[in-house]
Motif scaffolding. Sequence first.
Motif, mmCIF file in Angstrom:
data_model
loop_
_atom_site.group_PDB
_atom_site.id
_atom_site.type_symbol
_atom_site.label_atom_id
_atom_site.label_comp_id
_atom_site.label_asym_id
_atom_site.label_seq_id
_atom_site.Cartn_x
_atom_site.Cartn_y
_atom_site.Cartn_z
ATOM 1 N N LEU A 127 11.184 24.423 15.067
ATOM 2 C CA LEU A 127 11.885 23.843 16.208
ATOM 3 C C LEU A 127 13.395 23.901 16.020
ATOM 4 O O LEU A 127 14.148 24.112 16.983
ATOM 5 C CB LEU A 127 11.438 22.397 16.407
ATOM 6 N N ASN A 128 13.859 23.702 14.798
ATOM 7 C CA ASN A 128 15.299 23.738 14.545
ATOM 8 C C ASN A 128 15.905 25.091 14.867
ATOM 9 O O ASN A 128 17.066 25.184 15.271
ATOM 10 C CB ASN A 128 15.588 23.388 13.082
ATOM 11 N N ILE A 129 15.138 26.154 14.660
ATOM 12 C CA ILE A 129 15.651 27.491 14.937
ATOM 13 C C ILE A 129 15.895 27.677 16.423
ATOM 14 O O ILE A 129 16.915 28.240 16.843
ATOM 15 C CB ILE A 129 14.667 28.563 14.417
ATOM 16 N N TYR A 130 14.960 27.183 17.238
ATOM 17 C CA TYR A 130 15.009 27.474 18.672
ATOM 18 C C TYR A 130 15.593 26.342 19.514
ATOM 19 O O TYR A 130 16.216 26.590 20.537
ATOM 20 C CB TYR A 130 13.602 27.816 19.170
ATOM 21 N N PHE A 131 15.383 25.093 19.107
ATOM 22 C CA PHE A 131 15.893 23.969 19.908
ATOM 23 C C PHE A 131 15.999 22.738 19.019
ATOM 24 O O PHE A 131 15.062 21.964 18.874
ATOM 25 C CB PHE A 131 14.970 23.714 21.100
ATOM 26 N N ARG A 132 17.157 22.564 18.407
ATOM 27 C CA ARG A 132 17.374 21.499 17.434
ATOM 28 C C ARG A 132 17.049 20.100 17.968
ATOM 29 O O ARG A 132 16.482 19.278 17.227
ATOM 30 C CB ARG A 132 18.812 21.571 16.907
ATOM 31 N N PRO A 133 17.366 19.752 19.239
ATOM 32 C CA PRO A 133 17.017 18.405 19.699
ATOM 33 C C PRO A 133 15.540 18.068 19.528
ATOM 34 O O PRO A 133 15.196 16.925 19.218
ATOM 35 C CB PRO A 133 17.421 18.438 21.183
ATOM 36 N N ALA A 134 14.654 19.054 19.709
ATOM 37 C CA ALA A 134 13.222 18.809 19.489
ATOM 38 C C ALA A 134 12.930 18.670 17.998
ATOM 39 O O ALA A 134 12.147 17.807 17.578
ATOM 40 C CB ALA A 134 12.400 19.943 20.089
ATOM 41 N N GLY A 135 13.557 19.510 17.188
ATOM 42 C CA GLY A 135 13.366 19.413 15.743
ATOM 43 C C GLY A 135 13.849 18.105 15.177
ATOM 44 O O GLY A 135 13.255 17.541 14.243
ATOM 45 N N ARG A 136 14.921 17.561 15.767
ATOM 46 C CA ARG A 136 15.499 16.313 15.266
ATOM 47 C C ARG A 136 14.513 15.143 15.369
ATOM 48 O O ARG A 136 14.569 14.202 14.582
ATOM 49 C CB ARG A 136 16.782 15.992 16.051
ATOM 50 N N LEU A 137 13.594 15.237 16.308
ATOM 51 C CA LEU A 137 12.607 14.174 16.480
ATOM 52 C C LEU A 137 11.708 14.013 15.256
ATOM 53 O O LEU A 137 11.107 12.951 15.060
ATOM 54 C CB LEU A 137 11.747 14.448 17.721
ATOM 55 N N LEU A 138 11.603 15.072 14.446
ATOM 56 C CA LEU A 138 10.733 15.028 13.273
ATOM 57 C C LEU A 138 11.468 14.656 11.994
ATOM 58 O O LEU A 138 10.837 14.453 10.956
ATOM 59 C CB LEU A 138 10.043 16.387 13.084
ATOM 60 N N ASP A 139 12.796 14.589 12.046
ATOM 61 C CA ASP A 139 13.557 14.251 10.837
ATOM 62 C C ASP A 139 13.141 12.896 10.276
ATOM 63 O O ASP A 139 12.891 12.747 9.068
ATOM 64 C CB ASP A 139 15.066 14.225 11.134
ATOM 65 N N GLY A 140 13.075 11.886 11.146
ATOM 66 C CA GLY A 140 12.735 10.544 10.696
ATOM 67 C C GLY A 140 11.332 10.438 10.109
ATOM 68 O O GLY A 140 11.159 9.884 9.005
ATOM 69 N N PRO A 141 10.311 10.958 10.821
ATOM 70 C CA PRO A 141 8.962 10.924 10.234
ATOM 71 C C PRO A 141 8.865 11.623 8.884
ATOM 72 O O PRO A 141 8.122 11.172 8.010
ATOM 73 C CB PRO A 141 8.110 11.627 11.306
ATOM 74 N N ILE A 142 9.591 12.708 8.692
ATOM 75 C CA ILE A 142 9.570 13.400 7.404
ATOM 76 C C ILE A 142 10.144 12.504 6.315
ATOM 77 O O ILE A 142 9.562 12.362 5.229
ATOM 78 C CB ILE A 142 10.349 14.729 7.496
ATOM 79 N N ARG A 143 11.259 11.861 6.599
ATOM 80 C CA ARG A 143 11.873 10.970 5.603
ATOM 81 C C ARG A 143 10.962 9.776 5.295
ATOM 82 O O ARG A 143 10.855 9.345 4.137
ATOM 83 C CB ARG A 143 13.241 10.490 6.106
ATOM 84 N N ARG A 144 10.311 9.249 6.323
ATOM 85 C CA ARG A 144 9.432 8.097 6.098
ATOM 86 C C ARG A 144 8.221 8.484 5.255
ATOM 87 O O ARG A 144 7.766 7.707 4.403
ATOM 88 C CB ARG A 144 9.000 7.506 7.438
ATOM 89 N N LEU A 145 7.687 9.685 5.479
ATOM 90 C CA LEU A 145 6.581 10.160 4.651
ATOM 91 C C LEU A 145 7.015 10.273 3.191
ATOM 92 O O LEU A 145 6.270 9.899 2.277
ATOM 93 C CB LEU A 145 6.096 11.522 5.149
ATOM 94 N N GLU A 146 8.214 10.806 2.976
ATOM 95 C CA GLU A 146 8.720 10.958 1.604
ATOM 96 C C GLU A 146 8.897 9.607 0.935
ATOM 97 O O GLU A 146 8.599 9.447 -0.256
ATOM 98 C CB GLU A 146 10.037 11.732 1.629
ATOM 99 N N ALA A 147 9.359 8.616 1.694
ATOM 100 C CA ALA A 147 9.561 7.285 1.124
ATOM 101 C C ALA A 147 8.228 6.597 0.845
ATOM 102 O O ALA A 147 8.053 5.936 -0.184
ATOM 103 C CB ALA A 147 10.396 6.436 2.076
#
Length: 535
Positions: free
Chosen positions: A230-250
């Motif tokens: 998603l970041n390659i083609y449309f970053r605003p959509a990719g940004r929606l997954l940033d938080g869930p990824i960080r929460r999974l890591e934590a």
Amino acid sequence: MPEAWKRAVALEDTEVDVVVVGFGGAGACAAIEAADRGADVLVVDRFQGGGATAISGGVVYAGGGTVYQKEAGCDDSVEAMLNYLRLEVGDAVSPATLERFCADSVANLDWLAANGVPFEGSLAPRKTSYPTNDYYLYYSGSEAAPPFRDAATPAPRGHRAKGRGTSGKVLFKALARAATQRRVRVARQTRVTGLTTDADGRVTGVECRRITSTTGRLAHRWLSVSNRKLNIYFRPAGRLLDGPIRRLEARHGRTWRVRARRGVILAAGGFVFNRKMLAEHAPPYRSGSSLGTIGDDGSGIRLGESAGGATARMHRVSAWRFFNPPLSLVEGVLVNRDGERLCNELYYGARIGDHIAEQRDAKAYLIIDQRILDAAKSQLAGQTLWFQRWQANYLFTVGHLKAGNIEELATRTGIDPAGLRRTLDTYNADARSGKDRMGKDAEHVHPLERGPFYAFDCSLRTQRGFPCPMITLGGLTVDEESGAVTRVDGSAIPGLYAAGRTAVGVCSESYVSGLSIADCVFSGRRAGSAAAGAS
């Protein structure tokens, strides 16, 4: 990875010779080199590996007489390559390092080929930002434009890994395979959170958070792969997954400490996905499209700083404003809001981006007439890959402003009408006399006089159909003999090295296609060799 190793890294601390942080192009090269010199190597990567290299065009800038240049019938020399790069690189690295980079170019390309990266000497017949799938050698910089062609005999040095589409995935897949065939272990889904040091300030290892649960690993992998695409083609959509990824890591991350007997190599990319760092160091580039993964968040640079490392050239960002292909578009005139022409439109897209960044509000517009547009449309099928075609179709349909005369176009675009008229009158007069004061080849200089006229917005901001990809070029300062991270006073930090876009390197002043990956090979091998040989 053997089952015993998986159990060990999940349950207890570990000790190896060399730890590499980041499994992209630089990290893979560092790991291979260190392993070939007898070191026991562990690579840790926050995601699945690949970094920006895997989603790049897979181009390596190499010259001085490579086998593929010879296959294409192209003459080149180390001296010509050096003379050209002196103008691009400036003082980003010392003259001795640049000379070594050029002298080692053939050997480093051969090293990549020996490690399974496929190349070919099929020469692209025209200037382009990226060749079609028929060609794998091309002029990837501004070699054929003045002042560069006056300083060095031009030669094609863009060696694209052979693979359809953007072939960075082909290049990285070969490096990843070569690394895991050696004494290199790769711990994926592992985020380095800190460096460990001894009482004397020597870096002795890393502290990590590693996802060990099956559920956590599956979810993290799915989210990170989706985020990258998603970041390659449309970053605003990719940004929606940033938080869930960080929460999974934590939530699922487990503390893991690794001791490095000989050294730690930071190869975690740049900081193009860290908007706060961009705003601090390179504000004109905040509106561009980040190229890489969300791992390019400056974390590797911050790790180096935490151990006392200095940084440099953090303001340098490479933003790529490509409007070729189709090639006919270079016959247009690139102007700022005052109507002033910026540069030779045949320059490489990153150099054009540099000129745009210097303008008020980083705004610029390509002005063309109906003749150029008709020619560009006729070239679309034969000169473009799908992503280039998509961009051009956007510009040709909804991504432009149109007017019957220059003054009306200027008014609609927000350009000073008098300034644009003066610029085009001068350009047209020069074209009729067979010259161009900015050195554009006569073949691509013709009067703009057949209306209607069109303006393409080439400002350094992302448009949905006309992205402006960019990477950061600055990073940690390093000793240029070893790749060791250095302090403000120039002294080396024992046990700590950096490579790729985490470090200042050959492309930290100016970028041309392939120069970053070539520097990843050069700096990665340098750091791997030095770390393996450290005691």
